[in-house]
Scaffold this motif. Structure first.
Motif, PDB file in Angstrom:
ATOM      1  N   HIS A 145       6.293   1.363   3.353  1.00  0.00           N
ATOM      2  CA  HIS A 145       5.314   2.132   3.723  1.00  0.00           C
ATOM      3  C   HIS A 145       3.954   1.686   3.417  1.00  0.00           C
ATOM      4  N   LYS A 146       3.146   1.822   4.560  1.00  0.00           N
ATOM      5  CA  LYS A 146       1.879   1.326   4.397  1.00  0.00           C
ATOM      6  C   LYS A 146       0.819   2.592   3.417  1.00  0.00           C
ATOM      7  N   PRO A 147       0.039   2.083   2.532  1.00  0.00           N
ATOM      8  CA  PRO A 147      -0.930   2.857   2.063  1.00  0.00           C
ATOM      9  C   PRO A 147      -1.837   3.534   3.155  1.00  0.00           C
ATOM     10  N   VAL A 169      -5.350  11.409  -0.651  1.00  0.00           N
ATOM     11  CA  VAL A 169      -4.366  12.447  -0.172  1.00  0.00           C
ATOM     12  C   VAL A 169      -4.039  13.617  -1.407  1.00  0.00           C
ATOM     13  N   ASP A 170      -4.482  14.706  -0.986  1.00  0.00           N
ATOM     14  CA  ASP A 170      -4.356  15.973  -2.017  1.00  0.00           C
ATOM     15  C   ASP A 170      -2.940  16.492  -1.807  1.00  0.00           C
TER      16      ASP A 170
END
Length: 83
Positions: free
Chosen positions: A68-70, A75-76
């Protein structure tokens, strides 16, 4: 092929033939070998080939996560933000 069968096994084979379970000692041996082959095949399927199950799961999870790409931004994912 000629096999030397130890006397304790020979007695078991002769008893199975005498009890009518098999028509001949050869038939009893074929049956025993068939059961052994089934048991070995089942035990090979049950065993992991290289790493214990938890290591395999961990490796697969890391491979999935690495795929998966960052997102590139914050992101909370705190508990408070979920509710």
């Amino acid at each position: 092929m000629t096999l030397d069968v130890p006397s304790e096994y020979e007695a078991v084979i002769q008893q199975a033939v005498a009890n009518g379970a098999f028509g001949s000692p050869e038939e009893a041996l074929r049956h025993a070998l068939k059961l052994l082959a089934i048991e070995q095949s089942e035990s090979q399927r049950a065993k992991p080939k290289s790493a214990p199950e938890h290591e395999q799961w961990g490796n697969q999870f890391r491979a999935w996560a690495d795929g998966h790409k960052p997102v590139g931004h914050f992101v909370d994912d705190s508990r408070e933000s979920i509710y």
